[in-house]
Design a protein around this motif. Structure first.
Motif, PDB file in Angstrom:
ATOM      1  N   MET A 189       0.849  -1.194   0.000  1.00 49.11           N
ATOM      2  CA  MET A 189       0.000   0.000   0.000  1.00 49.11           C
ATOM      3  C   MET A 189       0.880   1.237   0.000  1.00 49.11           C
ATOM      4  O   MET A 189       1.876   1.308   0.722  1.00 49.11           O
ATOM      5  N   ILE A 190       0.503   2.204  -0.823  1.00 45.43           N
ATOM      6  CA  ILE A 190       1.182   3.494  -0.857  1.00 45.43           C
ATOM      7  C   ILE A 190       0.144   4.544  -0.482  1.00 45.43           C
ATOM      8  O   ILE A 190      -0.912   4.645  -1.110  1.00 45.43           O
ATOM      9  N   ILE A 191       0.442   5.309   0.566  1.00 49.93           N
ATOM     10  CA  ILE A 191      -0.513   6.278   1.104  1.00 49.93           C
ATOM     11  C   ILE A 191       0.024   7.692   0.924  1.00 49.93           C
ATOM     12  O   ILE A 191       1.207   7.955   1.160  1.00 49.93           O
ATOM     13  N   MET A 236      -4.419  -2.375   9.999  1.00 50.01           N
ATOM     14  CA  MET A 236      -4.185  -3.792   9.726  1.00 50.01           C
ATOM     15  C   MET A 236      -2.864  -4.004   9.000  1.00 50.01           C
ATOM     16  O   MET A 236      -2.091  -4.904   9.328  1.00 50.01           O
ATOM     17  N   TYR A 237      -2.618  -3.190   7.999  1.00 51.01           N
ATOM     18  CA  TYR A 237      -1.386  -3.333   7.222  1.00 51.01           C
ATOM     19  C   TYR A 237      -0.167  -3.103   8.117  1.00 51.01           C
ATOM     20  O   TYR A 237       0.815  -3.859   8.053  1.00 51.01           O
ATOM     21  N   ALA A 238      -0.226  -2.062   8.939  1.00 50.12           N
ATOM     22  CA  ALA A 238       0.902  -1.758   9.812  1.00 50.12           C
ATOM     23  C   ALA A 238       1.091  -2.846  10.865  1.00 50.12           C
ATOM     24  O   ALA A 238       2.219  -3.253  11.164  1.00 50.12           O
ATOM     25  N   LYS A 239      -0.009  -3.330  11.425  1.00 47.22           N
ATOM     26  CA  LYS A 239       0.049  -4.357  12.469  1.00 47.22           C
ATOM     27  C   LYS A 239       0.638  -5.657  11.932  1.00 47.22           C
ATOM     28  O   LYS A 239       1.298  -6.398  12.659  1.00 47.22           O
ATOM     29  N   ASN A 240       0.412  -5.943  10.667  1.00 43.90           N
ATOM     30  CA  ASN A 240       0.912  -7.169  10.057  1.00 43.90           C
ATOM     31  C   ASN A 240       2.237  -6.970   9.319  1.00 43.90           C
ATOM     32  O   ASN A 240       2.664  -7.849   8.558  1.00 43.90           O
ATOM     33  N   ASN A 241       2.864  -5.822   9.559  1.00 41.24           N
ATOM     34  CA  ASN A 241       4.195  -5.527   9.008  1.00 41.24           C
ATOM     35  C   ASN A 241       4.251  -5.646   7.486  1.00 41.24           C
ATOM     36  O   ASN A 241       5.244  -6.125   6.918  1.00 41.24           O
ATOM     37  N   LEU A 242       3.178  -5.216   6.834  1.00 41.49           N
ATOM     38  CA  LEU A 242       3.172  -5.203   5.380  1.00 41.49           C
ATOM     39  C   LEU A 242       3.973  -4.004   4.866  1.00 41.49           C
ATOM     40  O   LEU A 242       4.246  -3.050   5.606  1.00 41.49           O
ATOM     41  N   ALA A 243       4.312  -4.062   3.607  1.00 40.19           N
ATOM     42  CA  ALA A 243       5.146  -3.012   3.020  1.00 40.19           C
ATOM     43  C   ALA A 243       4.294  -1.784   2.709  1.00 40.19           C
ATOM     44  O   ALA A 243       3.449  -1.804   1.804  1.00 40.19           O
ATOM     45  N   ILE A 244       4.506  -0.713   3.477  1.00 39.43           N
ATOM     46  CA  ILE A 244       3.752   0.532   3.330  1.00 39.43           C
ATOM     47  C   ILE A 244       4.721   1.659   2.997  1.00 39.43           C
ATOM     48  O   ILE A 244       5.797   1.774   3.581  1.00 39.43           O
ATOM     49  N   LYS A 245       4.316   2.495   2.075  1.00 34.56           N
ATOM     50  CA  LYS A 245       5.120   3.649   1.690  1.00 34.56           C
ATOM     51  C   LYS A 245       4.272   4.912   1.785  1.00 34.56           C
ATOM     52  O   LYS A 245       3.117   4.926   1.347  1.00 34.56           O
ATOM     53  N   TYR A 246       4.835   5.952   2.390  1.00 35.47           N
ATOM     54  CA  TYR A 246       4.165   7.248   2.441  1.00 35.47           C
ATOM     55  C   TYR A 246       4.827   8.200   1.449  1.00 35.47           C
ATOM     56  O   TYR A 246       6.052   8.335   1.432  1.00 35.47           O
ATOM     57  N   LEU A 247       4.004   8.850   0.649  1.00 41.90           N
ATOM     58  CA  LEU A 247       4.499   9.846  -0.288  1.00 41.90           C
ATOM     59  C   LEU A 247       3.752  11.151  -0.063  1.00 41.90           C
ATOM     60  O   LEU A 247       2.527  11.149   0.142  1.00 41.90           O
TER      61      LEU A 247
END
Length: 243
Positions: free
Chosen positions: A126-128, A195-206
């Protein structure tokens, strides 16, 4: 030449008659440019009381990749959640690989900032967008800060901008988690981010730009902020184990 991916751009719309025509004209070229023939711009009219949906139908002419949909009013978050389910189902029918992008229909986000998200689509779940420039009222900023604090206390995660209406998902990853969120959930985007953060998924902030509305009304008022905050608190507590 690189094969184009399936891209579904989804938006909720409520009483956006003053904005929706330009929003469609601004975002439709993004689907054409970056998506393939199975890609769509899908706008869910959330039971608007104005001419939003009739304008959408008019703009549908000569735009084969645009799907206008109307539904009974259920609120912004619930409509976003319904749009995610719709896009996942459609992409799965075509083989299951693709991307879902969500933004709002009020014209406050810039289509020109989509490409930098798309370039990183394969590297992150996810890219936020992080609204570093927010030309809007103090009430909306309070909502964001409140949600951020609640997510940190209840879920133990730090989400920079939890309810940003500018986010790109890998469909396969979103499909794995979205059924944990009950239908009708008003805070769906914040919970997905948690959920994404809790499950250590790959997240990118732009960083993204967030413009002030040119026309139409913002539906966030102090009384609604208090209601949103109270509902979010209890929703997050009830859902913390489930998520």
């Amino acid at each position: 030449m690189e094969k184009k991916s399936v891209l579904y751009i989804v938006m909720p719309a409520y009483n956006e008659a003053e904005n929706i025509r330009q929003v469609i004209r601004d975002w439709y070229p993004i689907v054409e440019k970056f998506g393939n023939a199975d890609s769509r711009l899908v706008i869910f009219d959330d039971g608007s009381k104005d001419e939003t949906f009739s304008i959408m139908l008019d703009e549908k002419k000569n735009r084969p990749l645009f799907e206008p949909i109307t539904k009974p009013n259920s609120g912004h978050g619930a409509t976003v959640l319904a749009a995610y389910h719709y896009a996942i189902d459609k992409i799965n029918l075509g083989g299951g690989y693709g991307f879902i992008f969500q933004t709002d229909s009020d014209g406050q986000t810039l289509p020109s900032e989509f490409e930098k998200f798309w370039e990183l689509r394969n590297s992150f779940d996810m890219i936020i967008g992080n609204r570093h420039e927010r030309d809007e009222g103090i009430f909306r900023k309070i909502v964001t800060l409140t949600l951020r604090l609640m997510l940190r206390i209840i879920f133990g995660v730090n989400i920079v901008d939890p309810n940003t209406p500018f986010r790109l998902f890998k469909t396969a990853t979103l499909k794995k988690f979205i059924d944990r969120i009950p239908d009708g959930q008003e805070h769906s985007n914040a919970l997905i981010a948690a959920m994404y953060a809790k499950n250590n998924l790959a997240i990118k902030y732009l960083p993204i730009t967030f413009k002030k509305r040119k026309t139409g009304k913002s539906w966030v008022r102090l009384s609604k902020i208090l209601k949103i905050g109270w509902e979010a608190l209890w929703d997050f507590i009830k859902l913390s184990k489930r998520l």
